[in-house]
Scaffold this active site. Sequence first.
Site, PDB file in Angstrom:
ATOM      1  N   ASN A 210       0.690  -1.217   0.116  1.00 49.67           N
ATOM      2  CA  ASN A 210       0.005   0.089   0.086  1.00 49.67           C
ATOM      3  C   ASN A 210       0.966   1.437  -0.178  1.00 49.67           C
ATOM      4  O   ASN A 210       2.241   1.116   0.006  1.00 49.67           O
ATOM      5  CB  ASN A 210      -1.065   0.000   1.168  1.00 49.67           C
ATOM      6  CG  ASN A 210      -0.313  -0.011   2.641  1.00 49.67           C
ATOM      7  OD1 ASN A 210       0.395   0.694   2.903  1.00 49.67           O
ATOM      8  ND2 ASN A 210      -0.277  -1.156   3.034  1.00 49.67           N
ATOM      9  N   LYS A 289       9.847 -16.947 -10.260  1.00 47.86           N
ATOM     10  CA  LYS A 289       8.946 -15.817 -10.844  1.00 47.86           C
ATOM     11  C   LYS A 289       8.152 -16.356 -11.576  1.00 47.86           C
ATOM     12  O   LYS A 289       8.187 -17.353 -12.512  1.00 47.86           O
ATOM     13  CB  LYS A 289       9.856 -15.113 -11.660  1.00 47.86           C
ATOM     14  CG  LYS A 289       9.286 -13.619 -12.318  1.00 47.86           C
ATOM     15  CD  LYS A 289      10.187 -12.979 -13.409  1.00 47.86           C
ATOM     16  CE  LYS A 289       9.262 -11.974 -14.035  1.00 47.86           C
ATOM     17  NZ  LYS A 289      10.115 -11.242 -15.063  1.00 47.86           N
ATOM     18  N   PRO A 309      -2.632 -11.971  10.151  1.00 49.95           N
ATOM     19  CA  PRO A 309      -2.991 -11.766  11.724  1.00 49.95           C
ATOM     20  C   PRO A 309      -3.175 -10.625  11.863  1.00 49.95           C
ATOM     21  O   PRO A 309      -2.607  -9.602  11.248  1.00 49.95           O
ATOM     22  CB  PRO A 309      -1.612 -12.399  12.326  1.00 49.95           C
ATOM     23  CG  PRO A 309      -0.477 -12.176  11.337  1.00 49.95           C
ATOM     24  CD  PRO A 309      -1.137 -12.413   9.979  1.00 49.95           C
ATOM     25  N   ASP A 310      -4.082 -10.110  12.732  1.00 51.49           N
ATOM     26  CA  ASP A 310      -4.402  -8.715  13.200  1.00 51.49           C
ATOM     27  C   ASP A 310      -3.331  -8.265  14.483  1.00 51.49           C
ATOM     28  O   ASP A 310      -3.781  -8.791  15.472  1.00 51.49           O
ATOM     29  CB  ASP A 310      -5.986  -8.541  13.766  1.00 51.49           C
ATOM     30  CG  ASP A 310      -6.212  -7.169  13.712  1.00 51.49           C
ATOM     31  OD1 ASP A 310      -5.399  -6.287  14.334  1.00 51.49           O
ATOM     32  OD2 ASP A 310      -7.377  -6.729  13.384  1.00 51.49           O
ATOM     33  N   PHE A 327      -4.702   3.145  14.624  1.00 54.07           N
ATOM     34  CA  PHE A 327      -4.847   4.163  13.737  1.00 54.07           C
ATOM     35  C   PHE A 327      -6.054   3.506  12.822  1.00 54.07           C
ATOM     36  O   PHE A 327      -5.986   2.278  12.474  1.00 54.07           O
ATOM     37  CB  PHE A 327      -3.645   4.659  12.721  1.00 54.07           C
ATOM     38  CG  PHE A 327      -2.878   5.775  13.208  1.00 54.07           C
ATOM     39  CD1 PHE A 327      -2.128   5.573  14.268  1.00 54.07           C
ATOM     40  CD2 PHE A 327      -2.874   6.909  12.540  1.00 54.07           C
ATOM     41  CE1 PHE A 327      -1.434   6.553  14.905  1.00 54.07           C
ATOM     42  CE2 PHE A 327      -2.246   8.076  13.245  1.00 54.07           C
ATOM     43  CZ  PHE A 327      -1.372   7.929  14.122  1.00 54.07           C
TER      44      PHE A 327
HETATM   45  O1  PMT Z   1       2.765   6.117   6.665  1.00 50.43           O
HETATM   46  P1  PMT Z   1       2.351   7.624   6.055  1.00 50.43           P
HETATM   47  O2  PMT Z   1       2.460   7.524   4.836  1.00 50.43           O
HETATM   48  O3  PMT Z   1       2.697   8.716   6.893  1.00 50.43           O
HETATM   49  O4  PMT Z   1       0.690   7.557   6.381  1.00 50.43           O
HETATM   50  C1  PMT Z   1       0.023   7.128   7.451  1.00 50.43           C
HETATM   51  C2  PMT Z   1      -1.072   6.271   7.674  1.00 50.43           C
HETATM   52  C3  PMT Z   1      -2.187   6.794   6.755  1.00 50.43           C
HETATM   53  C4  PMT Z   1      -0.623   4.984   7.280  1.00 50.43           C
HETATM   54  C5  PMT Z   1      -1.369   6.069   9.116  1.00 50.43           C
HETATM   55  O5  PMT Z   1      -1.600   7.514   9.572  1.00 50.43           O
HETATM   56  C6  PMT Z   1      -2.376   5.311   9.087  1.00 50.43           C
HETATM   57  O6  PMT Z   1      -3.631   5.664   9.323  1.00 50.43           O
HETATM   58  N1  PMT Z   1      -2.401   4.034   9.719  1.00 50.43           N
HETATM   59  C7  PMT Z   1      -3.254   3.049   9.833  1.00 50.43           C
HETATM   60  C8  PMT Z   1      -3.398   2.211   8.542  1.00 50.43           C
HETATM   61  C9  PMT Z   1      -4.389   0.902   8.562  1.00 50.43           C
HETATM   62  O7  PMT Z   1      -3.951  -0.098   8.295  1.00 50.43           O
HETATM   63  O8  PMT Z   1      -5.606   1.425   9.123  1.00 50.43           O
HETATM   64  P2  PMT Z   1      -6.644   0.185   9.318  1.00 50.43           P
HETATM   65  O9  PMT Z   1      -8.028   0.945   9.534  1.00 50.43           O
HETATM   66  O10 PMT Z   1      -6.625  -0.951   8.015  1.00 50.43           O
HETATM   67  O11 PMT Z   1      -5.923  -0.729  10.648  1.00 50.43           O
HETATM   68  C10 PMT Z   1      -6.740  -0.315  12.018  1.00 50.43           C
HETATM   69  C11 PMT Z   1      -5.397  -0.771  12.972  1.00 50.43           C
HETATM   70  O12 PMT Z   1      -5.257  -1.987  12.993  1.00 50.43           O
HETATM   71  C12 PMT Z   1      -4.033   0.069  12.684  1.00 50.43           C
HETATM   72  O13 PMT Z   1      -3.646   0.532  14.035  1.00 50.43           O
HETATM   73  C13 PMT Z   1      -3.284  -1.076  11.911  1.00 50.43           C
HETATM   74  O14 PMT Z   1      -1.991  -0.744  12.428  1.00 50.43           O
HETATM   75  C14 PMT Z   1      -3.841  -2.426  12.837  1.00 50.43           C
HETATM   76  N2  PMT Z   1      -3.869  -3.612  11.969  1.00 50.43           N
HETATM   77  C15 PMT Z   1      -4.518  -3.670  10.864  1.00 50.43           C
HETATM   78  C16 PMT Z   1      -4.502  -4.788   9.953  1.00 50.43           C
HETATM   79  C17 PMT Z   1      -3.511  -5.865  10.654  1.00 50.43           C
HETATM   80  N3  PMT Z   1      -3.515  -7.119   9.939  1.00 50.43           N
HETATM   81  N4  PMT Z   1      -2.870  -5.690  11.804  1.00 50.43           N
HETATM   82  C18 PMT Z   1      -2.864  -4.650  12.356  1.00 50.43           C
HETATM   83  O15 PMT Z   1      -2.338  -4.402  13.617  1.00 50.43           O
END
Ligand code: PMT
Length: 405
Positions: A210, A289, A309-310, A327
């Site tokens: 991403n 590949k 995994p989360d 976030f």
């Molecule tokens: O890196 P930059 O370019 O500065 O951009 C910043 C950002 C937009 C990446 C950052 O501010 C942000 O929003 N990060 C969270 C991105 C995200 O994956 O969001 P989510 O809504 O999908 O996930 C929610 C939370 O679960 C996040 O804390 C994420 O780290 C966590 N997560 C998600 C999926 C997963 N499998 N494991 C996790 O721990």
Amino acid sequence: MSTLTNKRILLGVTGGIAAYKSAEVLRRLQDQGADVRVVMTRAATEFITPLTLQALSGHPVHLDLLDTETESVMGHIELARWADLILIAPASANFMARLAQGHGDDLLTTICLAALGPIAVAPAMNQGMWANAATQENVTALEQQGIKLFGPDQGLQACGETGLGRLLDIEGIVDLTAGLFATGLLTGKKVLITAGPTQEAIDPVRYISNHSSGKQGYSLAAAAIDAGAEVVLISGPTSLEPPDRVKIRRVISADDMQRAVMSEIAECDIFIGVAAVADFKPVQSVDQKIKKGEAPSNQVMRIDLIENPDIIAGVAQLDSRPFTVGFAAETENVVTYARRKLEKKNLDMVIANDVSDQSIGFNSDENRITVIWRGDPDNEIQLPVASKRNIAARIIELIAEKLPA
Ligand code: PMT
């Protein structure tokens, strides 16, 4: 290591004989690793030339509100957003009066009005002017507005009089500037932060990922260091240099990130999940590949995906869990969806990040967020557009405030 490393300081220079000392202030801030840009009032140019400060700072000096040339390089609102701190040294009595009254009639006052980060002024004026009741009222007004005062100092003045009003010595100004960033709010705390994207291999040359640059996560690591914490940063692939004094662990995939997080989580007080972890990975990553089919052309290629995994939910489930901050990157119903994640992932705080707007969110230098936490009925605060560094400093303040004693 200095707390000014990589800090962005907008140095405002106003009209007074001490303006010549601004060149030295600029150099000493740079010595401490700060990136300095200069804004001068017209009166300041009578005492020191913009060319001097331009040559020293390595950036165009900004003079006028309506100067198309410098505004096209960086406009006044952008300058206000760019700065981690606005430092006005020297600040004349006239400038302090205009700042105290909220004037916006030149570039420097306008930038101060638009600023979202901290402002500090180092006054320099004749002792009688400093002692004047009107100046003292302005000083009180500035302090009430949260503006920091560095000095003035006592001693012999350029006019030949002796008293309070001299510009504080340059070392003192630089130390106080550095002190503004060293908050000590998280002294003794261990903070674990994830940042950047993850890459999920399809084959040895292709992956799913991403747009995360790591900027927000790295800014949080720097802000946590400034707050006195011990910081471990677990970063997906980025091109960023980690902040000084941070223990960095570089990982590629979500599985790697989870392993690294779990190996560091013991005795952690705070976990901040900023990483944009890929929700899915290919069921299989092949060793060679994948070749394009020979014929027929326009074949459909299918990749089966399985959930990763989360990581943050796993952290929040631990028996002895840290204060867990997530976030939520969303493109619609941002706050509603973020609140759902707060509940679903059992977080203590969530930061709602609108990633539909390219000027904030992924890969930009700025962000605009809503912070939501548990507990208080009034548990939401919006932070308007500011640099990711400023946003990070505010998030750290809020975490320190909400952290259980
Ligand atoms: O890196 P930059 O370019 O500065 O951009 C910043 C950002 C937009 C990446 C950052 O501010 C942000 O929003 N990060 C969270 C991105 C995200 O994956 O969001 P989510 O809504 O999908 O996930 C929610 C939370 O679960 C996040 O804390 C994420 O780290 C966590 N997560 C998600 C999926 C997963 N499998 N494991 C996790 O721990």
